[in-house]
Design an enzyme around this catalytic site. Structure first.
Site, PDB file in Angstrom:
ATOM      1  N   CYS A 158       0.818  -1.213   0.000  1.00  0.00           N
ATOM      2  CA  CYS A 158       0.000   0.000   0.000  1.00  0.00           C
ATOM      3  C   CYS A 158       0.852   1.263   0.000  1.00  0.00           C
ATOM      4  O   CYS A 158       0.709   2.127  -0.853  1.00  0.00           O
ATOM      5  CB  CYS A 158      -0.930  -0.005   1.209  1.00  0.00           C
ATOM      6  SG  CYS A 158      -1.907   1.500   1.371  1.00  0.00           S
TER       7      CYS A 158
ATOM      8  N   LYS B 188      -2.036   7.291  -5.726  1.00  0.00           N
ATOM      9  CA  LYS B 188      -2.819   8.496  -5.457  1.00  0.00           C
ATOM     10  C   LYS B 188      -1.983   9.751  -5.654  1.00  0.00           C
ATOM     11  O   LYS B 188      -2.511  10.801  -6.045  1.00  0.00           O
ATOM     12  CB  LYS B 188      -3.403   8.453  -4.046  1.00  0.00           C
ATOM     13  CG  LYS B 188      -4.258   7.227  -3.752  1.00  0.00           C
ATOM     14  CD  LYS B 188      -5.209   6.890  -4.893  1.00  0.00           C
ATOM     15  CE  LYS B 188      -5.879   5.546  -4.686  1.00  0.00           C
ATOM     16  NZ  LYS B 188      -5.027   4.384  -4.976  1.00  0.00           N
TER      17      LYS B 188
ATOM     18  N   ALA C 136      10.694 -13.984   7.363  1.00  0.00           N
ATOM     19  CA  ALA C 136      10.302 -14.858   8.461  1.00  0.00           C
ATOM     20  C   ALA C 136       9.554 -16.068   7.916  1.00  0.00           C
ATOM     21  O   ALA C 136       8.668 -15.936   7.076  1.00  0.00           O
ATOM     22  CB  ALA C 136       9.425 -14.107   9.460  1.00  0.00           C
TER      23      ALA C 136
ATOM     24  N   ILE D 219      -8.383  -1.323  -9.827  1.00  0.00           N
ATOM     25  CA  ILE D 219      -6.981  -1.008 -10.098  1.00  0.00           C
ATOM     26  C   ILE D 219      -6.798  -0.630 -11.564  1.00  0.00           C
ATOM     27  O   ILE D 219      -6.155   0.376 -11.899  1.00  0.00           O
ATOM     28  CB  ILE D 219      -6.069  -2.183  -9.726  1.00  0.00           C
ATOM     29  CG1 ILE D 219      -6.096  -2.420  -8.213  1.00  0.00           C
ATOM     30  CG2 ILE D 219      -4.631  -1.923 -10.188  1.00  0.00           C
ATOM     31  CD1 ILE D 219      -5.288  -3.619  -7.761  1.00  0.00           C
TER      32      ILE D 219
ATOM     33  N   GLU E 215     -11.518  -6.238 -21.182  1.00  0.00           N
ATOM     34  CA  GLU E 215     -12.264  -6.859 -20.085  1.00  0.00           C
ATOM     35  C   GLU E 215     -13.168  -7.955 -20.643  1.00  0.00           C
ATOM     36  O   GLU E 215     -13.915  -7.728 -21.606  1.00  0.00           O
ATOM     37  CB  GLU E 215     -13.103  -5.803 -19.355  1.00  0.00           C
ATOM     38  CG  GLU E 215     -14.098  -6.350 -18.349  1.00  0.00           C
ATOM     39  CD  GLU E 215     -13.473  -7.183 -17.254  1.00  0.00           C
ATOM     40  OE1 GLU E 215     -13.940  -8.319 -17.051  1.00  0.00           O
ATOM     41  OE2 GLU E 215     -12.515  -6.695 -16.606  1.00  0.00           O
TER      42      GLU E 215
ATOM     43  N   ALA F 168      -4.049  -6.267 -14.711  1.00  0.00           N
ATOM     44  CA  ALA F 168      -4.693  -5.958 -13.427  1.00  0.00           C
ATOM     45  C   ALA F 168      -5.962  -6.788 -13.303  1.00  0.00           C
ATOM     46  O   ALA F 168      -7.080  -6.270 -13.278  1.00  0.00           O
ATOM     47  CB  ALA F 168      -5.012  -4.471 -13.338  1.00  0.00           C
ATOM     48  N   VAL F 169      -5.784  -8.096 -13.234  1.00  0.00           N
ATOM     49  CA  VAL F 169      -6.930  -9.009 -13.199  1.00  0.00           C
ATOM     50  C   VAL F 169      -7.235  -9.510 -11.788  1.00  0.00           C
ATOM     51  O   VAL F 169      -8.050 -10.410 -11.621  1.00  0.00           O
ATOM     52  CB  VAL F 169      -6.696 -10.215 -14.144  1.00  0.00           C
ATOM     53  CG1 VAL F 169      -6.633  -9.755 -15.578  1.00  0.00           C
ATOM     54  CG2 VAL F 169      -5.422 -10.967 -13.764  1.00  0.00           C
TER      55      VAL F 169
ATOM     56  N   HIS G 164     -21.264  25.912   4.757  1.00  0.00           N
ATOM     57  CA  HIS G 164     -21.652  26.329   3.412  1.00  0.00           C
ATOM     58  C   HIS G 164     -20.619  27.311   2.849  1.00  0.00           C
ATOM     59  O   HIS G 164     -20.122  28.150   3.582  1.00  0.00           O
ATOM     60  CB  HIS G 164     -23.023  27.009   3.450  1.00  0.00           C
ATOM     61  CG  HIS G 164     -23.452  27.572   2.130  1.00  0.00           C
ATOM     62  ND1 HIS G 164     -23.938  26.796   1.111  1.00  0.00           N
ATOM     63  CD2 HIS G 164     -23.449  28.853   1.666  1.00  0.00           C
ATOM     64  CE1 HIS G 164     -24.230  27.548   0.076  1.00  0.00           C
ATOM     65  NE2 HIS G 164     -23.949  28.809   0.393  1.00  0.00           N
TER      66      HIS G 164
END
Length: 470
Positions: free
Chosen positions: A47, A56, A118, A188, A207, A273-274, A448
């Protein structure tokens, strides 16, 4: 700096330092436990390093570019130039600041940070291999598995980090491609399509299904698809990607329709990106003996506990929805439960957000879902075309919609489409989690002019009391 070698024993071993793992480690440390956090890649996980944050950052930059070049209606004329290298350098700086922050927060909570891989040996011990190749034995009392997920790789689309890419490879591309094929019209794929279309790339999305966002509400899908098409994104629906050929001039993506028709799509690069799959094959989970589902996720209860009382699993490895904020919430729960507190993921309100243009955010039930579940849904809606702040920002596309149960007067769900939908949905999450009525939200004075007034008006509309919409 992280530790050069791990300790020999710890109260809590957390494997994976993504948004679930590092939150679990920090919270456990706050609760007075001795915690060791091990990660073989990068603290902050996919992430922070290769997904949410860098994407982003680049989407924000693309918005600036696109908005500056498409504001003739405001009397603004511009032709922005993008230096891709400088943009990536800025994005990398954002990532570095946040990952450094994660490490500092962990240390502040007394967490031992270890760079290493690990692998569980048995129910209470693991081997940690550090970057120098040294194997270190580590005994633990309790463990949290937070190994995350990886991109699904198609056999006919082997990743090469140059022409055939995963979503994470995008952030290290040498330049902005002139032509890009995206395989997959999930969230994605659509975010990447939005990003590069705004940077001037010719984007085609392949797609197999007949529309974007399979499984989402038809109206939301249609609105988003139409706007992406207005950005120049082309869609090839009903086509299964069957293979690709990489050459000196780029890549050719081959597709086949259900009727057997074959098509070639030429591009400079292709992003596959499936979907994503849980990472359960690198940590020696077989030595723990925890149970997994048919899809390969670690099976957990509402307290994030696996089939072993002292082992927990959180984040993508623990199942859908595979979202960073869900992972963080599970990290909190797991840490508190293993520390002896009463915590649970039961009845948690988890939103889903797509950072396209317009943004799409949903939480809880749609009207159809509510009806299918036996509720008596009433819908309230406020279009941004009637919102003063949206008009002053020339961002009048979209709406806020709330779904209310007529019998209990509880807000069951909401859908937000438009500018800053990702921010607006937070108020509705609070309303649903707290069991607020639409009257409670509509009676709350909102500033407002703001987009948040659309939330207030949508709730009022559910009560037939809306002032600014009919």
């Amino acid at each position: 700096m992280t530790m050069s070698s791990p300790p020999t024993e710890t109260d809590v071993l957390v494997v994976g330092a993504g948004p679930g793992g590092y939150v679990a480690a920090i919270r456990a440390g706050q609760l007075g436990l001795d915690v060791t956090l091990v990660d073989a890649d990068a603290f902050g996980g996919v992430c922070l390093n290769y997904g949410c944050i860098p994407s982003k950052a680049l989407l924000s930059a693309a918005d600036v570019v696109h908005d500056a070049g498409h504001r003739e209606s405001m009397g603004i004329y511009a032709d922005p130039y993008v230096d891709w290298d400088e943009l990536l350098e800025w994005q990398a700086g954002v990532v570095a600041r946040l990952t450094d922050g994660v490490k500092a927060l962990c240390r502040g909570a007394g967490v031992d940070l270890v760079d290493g891989h690990a692998r569980f040996v048995d129910e209470h011990s693991a081997t940690v291999t550090t970057p120098d190749g040294t194997d270190n034995d580590l005994a633990f009392d309790r463990a949290v598995v937070a190994t995350g997920s990886r991109a699904v790789e198609l056999e006919t689309f082997p990743f090469d980090e140059e022409a055939v890419l995963t979503s994470r490879d995008v952030f290290s591309m040498a330049d902005v491609p002139r032509r890009l094929v995206v395989v997959g019209a999930g969230y994605i794929g659509l975010e990447l399509a939005t990003l590069f279309a705004k940077l001037g790339t010719e984007v085609r999305v392949v797609e197999f299904e007949d529309d974007v966002l399979p499984g989402w509400d038809d109206e939301l899908r249609g609105l988003l698809r139409e706007h992406l098409e207005s950005l120049g994104v082309e869609f090839a629906f009903g086509q299964r990607a069957t293979g690709c050929t990489v050459g000196s001039s780029g890549v050719v993506v081959s597709t086949a329709a259900e009727d057997g028709t074959e098509t070639d799509h030429e591009a400079d690069r292709v992003v596959v990106a499936v979907g994503r799959q849980p990472v359960t094959d690198t940590a020696g989970l077989e030595h723990l003996g925890v149970e997994t589902t048919e899809r390969g996720f670690v099976d957990v209860d509402e307290r994030c506990r696996t089939s072993l009382d002292h082992v927990f699993a959180i984040g993508d490895v623990a199942g859908e929805p595979m979202l960073a904020h869900k992972a963080s919430a599970e990290g909190h729960v797991a840490a508190e439960v293993l520390a002896g507190q009463d915590a649970s993921m039961a009845n948690r309100t988890i939103p889903a957000v797509i950072f396209t243009d317009p943004e799409v955010a949903t939480v809880g039930l749609s009207e159809t879902d509510a009806d299918d579940a036996g509720y008596s849904p009433v819908v309230g809606e406020m279009p941004f075309g009637a919102n003063g702040r949206a008009l002053t920002a020339d961002s009048q596309e979209g709406f806020v919609r709330v779904v209310v149960d007529a019998e209990s007067d509880a807000i069951l769900g909401a859908q937000v489409v438009g500018a800053d939908a990702s921010e607006l949905v937070g108020e509705l999450c609070v309303a649903i989690q707290a069991g607020l009525s639409p009257a409670a939200v509509s009676a709350t004075v909102h500033p407002h002019p703001t987009l948040s007034e659309a939330v207030m008006e949508a709730c009022a509309d559910a009560l037939d009391e809306a002032i600014h919409t009919s």
